[in-house]
Design an enzyme around this catalytic site. Structure first.
Site, PDB file in Angstrom:
ATOM      1  N   ARG A  61      -6.463  17.358   7.713  1.00 16.25           N
ATOM      2  CA  ARG A  61      -5.246  17.210   8.510  1.00 16.25           C
ATOM      3  C   ARG A  61      -4.774  18.557   9.050  1.00 16.25           C
ATOM      4  NH1 ARG A  61      -2.761  12.335   8.346  1.00 16.25           N
ATOM      5  NH2 ARG A  61      -3.558  10.861   6.802  1.00 16.25           N
ATOM      6  N   LYS A  92     -12.999   2.190   1.010  1.00 13.41           N
ATOM      7  CA  LYS A  92     -12.675   2.227   2.439  1.00 13.41           C
ATOM      8  C   LYS A  92     -13.897   2.744   3.196  1.00 13.41           C
ATOM      9  CE  LYS A  92      -8.624   3.909   3.507  1.00 13.41           C
ATOM     10  NZ  LYS A  92      -7.479   4.869   3.537  1.00 13.41           N
ATOM     11  N   ARG A 116       0.840  -1.203   0.000  1.00 18.52           N
ATOM     12  CA  ARG A 116       0.000   0.000   0.000  1.00 18.52           C
ATOM     13  C   ARG A 116       0.871   1.247   0.000  1.00 18.52           C
ATOM     14  NH1 ARG A 116      -1.816   2.674   5.096  1.00 18.52           N
ATOM     15  NH2 ARG A 116      -3.392   4.235   4.575  1.00 18.52           N
ATOM     16  N   THR A 168      -6.075  -1.251  10.303  1.00 17.77           N
ATOM     17  CA  THR A 168      -5.854  -0.268  11.368  1.00 17.77           C
ATOM     18  C   THR A 168      -5.572  -0.909  12.736  1.00 17.77           C
ATOM     19  OG1 THR A 168      -7.435   1.194  10.246  1.00 17.77           O
ATOM     20  CG2 THR A 168      -6.565   1.919  12.360  1.00 17.77           C
TER      21      THR A 168
END
Length: 477
Positions: free
Chosen positions: A78, A221, A37, A279
């Site tokens: 972010r 996702k 990834r 995760t």
């Protein structure tokens, strides 16, 4: 049979500063990595271009197939680049404003232009996967004033979540479009689409991929409450699913994540789409050589739930024990797969709307395995459709796929229990071809004379037609 066929669950690893060298990539593959990834939230496009080429070059030299997955940042908010890390304490007042860089020491930069539009007084804002929390007091002059309710160390580029309030976010950002183009140019095998909320988000990403004259599969996702509400329709238009538990646990609640995980895996398996659980699977191995018992149980339970793949993030991108983490995940997978608890109902009904003949062939092949105690299924496939169907049945023997397309071989490395080989064998099944098959099964797969295998393919041409036959074959006869 050779030992590399013993692990059925696939492992996705995130490349990063700790694993960006060719020798480390080689060791990750040897330890059990199947998909690499590339996280576009970090690093430049040129950095990722260099790494995707290095992965392919390394795998090619090893004579093995691995897939590359370009993970789009999506509408991820972010913190901008800070001049230095900041310790924030409970009761402190913070001022947030849209900017990529910190130019004023009294203002925290946020890379999201809609930050002042999507919050109001009393809105909760979570930072760094929920480690830090602030509550909005007011919004004035495009600045957000907030009070710290859970302090800590604030760092550059950490994620910021506004639970339930991101109306201004685009499903596919301009940055995502550029990285979709990049993925096409570099012949990436998979694209992961972040923060999917509805099927239209997936269809939009596919439109961009198509505009760049490609058909790269899209892995959706799921990390928003909307995605859970629209689960069935999202899965129906996706090529695969990722249970992205980090943001999911922030947008919902950590206590809801386990049941959401099971729900997503169940729906993906029902619709016969590959599913990845991601995760914090072995989070402690970022700094420690062994995982916690809870983490080992977490990985095992995801596999028992029926996931096709498990993913490592910080463990391999920045962790001190990246190779050990992959090796540990491989061991957990094999131990779980060999346990008496690893059982799945393969007596599924045919889907009358999709490829009935091919469904019937793979269902029959799975039954034949048990009747003749076959050591493997040998699946000849051009694009891998029938092999993917076979994978979702979780057969008791490994699926050895032979394709005449290297692209198909790479993409199929994500499929549970599938081991791809590239062969130019698209011909009529005759004595000479059967001799080649026997030689391949003995020398490259590790089977023996008189072992049984179940073969699926097409006739008259073995690979390039649609799968239409299944036969039991005894090696050497």
């Amino acid at each position: 049979m050779k030992s590399e066929f013993f692990k059925r669950t696939k492992i996705v690893v995130t490349l990063g500063p700790a694993t960006e060298k060719a020798e480390t990539i080689k060791e990750l593959i040897k330890a059990g990595a199947n998909v690499f990834r590339l996280n576009t939230s970090h690093g430049t496009m040129e950095y990722h271009r260099e790494k995707i080429r290095l992965i392919k070059e390394t795998a090619s030299k090893m004579g093995i197939f691995v897939a590359t997955m370009v993970d789009l940042q999506g509408p991820k908010i972010r913190i901008g680049n800070l001049k230095k890390e900041i310790e924030i304490k409970n009761g402190d007042t913070l001022v947030l404003a849209h900017s990529l860089e910190q130019t004023d020491e009294n203002i925290i930069p946020v890379d999201y232009a809609g930050i002042a539009n999507d919050v109001s007084a009393n809105s909760r804002v979570l930072i760094d996967d929920g480690k830090l929390e602030i509550v909005v007091d007011k919004v004035e002059d495009n600045k957000v004033y907030a009070t710290v309710t859970n302090g800590g160390i604030l760092k550059s580029r950490k994620g910021l979540n506004i639970p339930g309030s991101t109306a201004s976010l685009d499903a596919v950002t301009p940055k995502d479009v550029e990285f979709i183009k990049f993925a096409v140019e570099e012949h990436a095998d998979l694209i992961a689409l972040s923060f999917v909320r509805q099927k239209e988000d997936v269809l939009l990403a596919k439109k961009y991929i198509n505009d760049f004259d490609s058909t790269i599969p899209v892995i959706s996702k799921l990390e928003k409450p909307d995605a859970i509400r629209n689960l069935s329709e999202i899965v129906s238009v996706s090529d695969g699913i990722m249970v992205a538990r980090g943001d999911l646990g922030i947008e919902l609640s950590p206590v809801e994540v386990p049941t959401c995980q099971k729900l997503i895996i169940e729906e993906a398996n029902k619709q016969r789409k590959p599913v990845i659980v991601a995760t914090q699977m072995l989070e402690s191995m970022i700094n420690e050589p062994i995982p916690t018992r809870a983490e080992s149980s977490d990985v095992a339970n995801a596999i028992l739930d029926g996931t096709d793949a498990v993913m490592l993030s910080g463990e391999t991108s920045v962790g001190k024990f990246a190779i050990e983490a992959v090796r540990m995940m491989s061991k957990i997978a094999m131990n779980t797969e060999n346990s008496c608890f690893y059982k799945f109902d393969t007596d599924k009904e045919l889907d009358n709307e999709k490829a009935l003949t091919r469904q019937a062939i793979v269902f029959g092949a799975d039954k034949m395995l048990k009747y003749v105690n076959a050591k493997a299924i040998l699946s000849f496939s051009h694009f891998g459709y029938s092999t993917r169907l076979m994978s979702k049945l979780k057969p008791s023997a490994p699926v050895i796929m032979v394709s005449d397309l290297e692209e198909t071989c790479r993409k199929m490395t994500l499929a549970w229990g599938v081991y791809p080989f590239y062969k130019k064998w698209d011909g009529i099944v005759d004595t000479n071809l059967l001799l080649k098959i026997d030689e391949f099964l003995i020398n490259e797969v590790g089977l023996k004379a008189n072992d049984y295998v179940v073969i699926t393919g097409s006739a008259p041409r073995l690979i390039s037609g649609r799968t239409n036959f299944v036969r039991v074959h005894k090696i050497g006869t």
